[in-house]
Design an enzyme around this catalytic site. Sequence first.
Site, PDB file in Angstrom:
ATOM      1  N   CYS A  86     -72.002  40.119   3.402  1.00 53.48           N
ATOM      2  CA  CYS A  86     -70.722  40.250   2.719  1.00 53.48           C
ATOM      3  C   CYS A  86     -70.463  41.717   2.396  1.00 53.48           C
ATOM      4  O   CYS A  86     -71.327  42.394   1.831  1.00 53.48           O
ATOM      5  CB  CYS A  86     -70.721  39.409   1.450  1.00 53.48           C
ATOM      6  SG  CYS A  86     -69.242  39.615   0.418  1.00 53.48           S
ATOM      7  N   CYS A 135     -67.691  33.686  -0.007  1.00 55.85           N
ATOM      8  CA  CYS A 135     -69.061  34.148  -0.231  1.00 55.85           C
ATOM      9  C   CYS A 135     -69.682  33.379  -1.393  1.00 55.85           C
ATOM     10  O   CYS A 135     -69.070  33.224  -2.448  1.00 55.85           O
ATOM     11  CB  CYS A 135     -69.059  35.647  -0.532  1.00 55.85           C
ATOM     12  SG  CYS A 135     -70.691  36.304  -0.969  1.00 55.85           S
ATOM     13  N   CYS A 138     -70.314  36.295  -4.466  1.00 59.62           N
ATOM     14  CA  CYS A 138     -69.247  37.008  -5.179  1.00 59.62           C
ATOM     15  C   CYS A 138     -67.892  36.314  -5.084  1.00 59.62           C
ATOM     16  O   CYS A 138     -66.900  36.819  -5.607  1.00 59.62           O
ATOM     17  CB  CYS A 138     -69.126  38.449  -4.679  1.00 59.62           C
ATOM     18  SG  CYS A 138     -68.452  38.610  -3.006  1.00 59.62           S
ATOM     19  N   CYS A 158     -64.936  31.050  11.419  1.00 55.79           N
ATOM     20  CA  CYS A 158     -64.073  32.132  11.896  1.00 55.79           C
ATOM     21  C   CYS A 158     -63.907  33.147  10.763  1.00 55.79           C
ATOM     22  O   CYS A 158     -63.177  32.907   9.796  1.00 55.79           O
ATOM     23  CB  CYS A 158     -62.731  31.538  12.307  1.00 55.79           C
ATOM     24  SG  CYS A 158     -61.617  32.678  13.127  1.00 55.79           S
TER      25      CYS A 158
END
Length: 257
Positions: A86, A135, A138, A158
Amino acid sequence: MKTSSIVNSLFLLAIVSNAGEAFQNYHRYRASSLSAPVLKAVVTKTDDEWRDILSEDAYRVLREDGTEPAFTSSLNDVKENGTFTCAGCGNPLYQTATKYESGSGWPSFFSPIDGDAIELSVDYKLVLPRTEVRCGRCDGHLGHVFDDGPKPTGKRYCMNGVAMNFVADGADLELAKEVIDRTKNREGGPVKVKEPVAAAVTSIAIDGAISALFLKAFISNASDGIGGVFEFFPLLIGAFYAGNSLRRLAGLLPNSD
């Protein structure tokens, strides 16, 4: 052709889109308020702090749920062994071994590193429901997952390339250790992430209600006779939402994988 029925159908789509967004945001609030952290740390920052550490494009995608243009990410061409993390918090998300060329224009994967890497929710921003990927550390928006991926999962995660960084194997020993720790105990084979029950039940209820509205509109119009092909518009929309509701319901059953 009854123009009013088509106008009413489009009006219903606008209403349910906003209603779906409200339910989605409520579920996300409940999840963030009540669920316990499953990763080593949950990253929370103020809006100004996110703006300081993210590029303008990354901020728009991760914190404002934006989408980068297709075929613009350099991560599309990455074939080197490594980990995709991330861009907001460094959480390891995917490995090159699960990356494949989907032709969509966005980096695509058929499985995350583990079940804690990401969280799934229902997204009604385009009216038709999609499964959003965020995520797990976060809560940054990463992209969406679709059911048209390759075996063995059949999933296409995707992702927005700007929402991720790529770290080649051996370039970050701490990251490598975390990836090993998080993957060593999982059962063999790629990870299949199930949509949270709360999100799925909410989606089933919304999709079922939407389906009923459109099917009722079609039956009402059909009772006066079908005046043209466009009169079937409410039926098609109703059938789509009914099918989507049944598919999500099937996903909640034991051994549905």
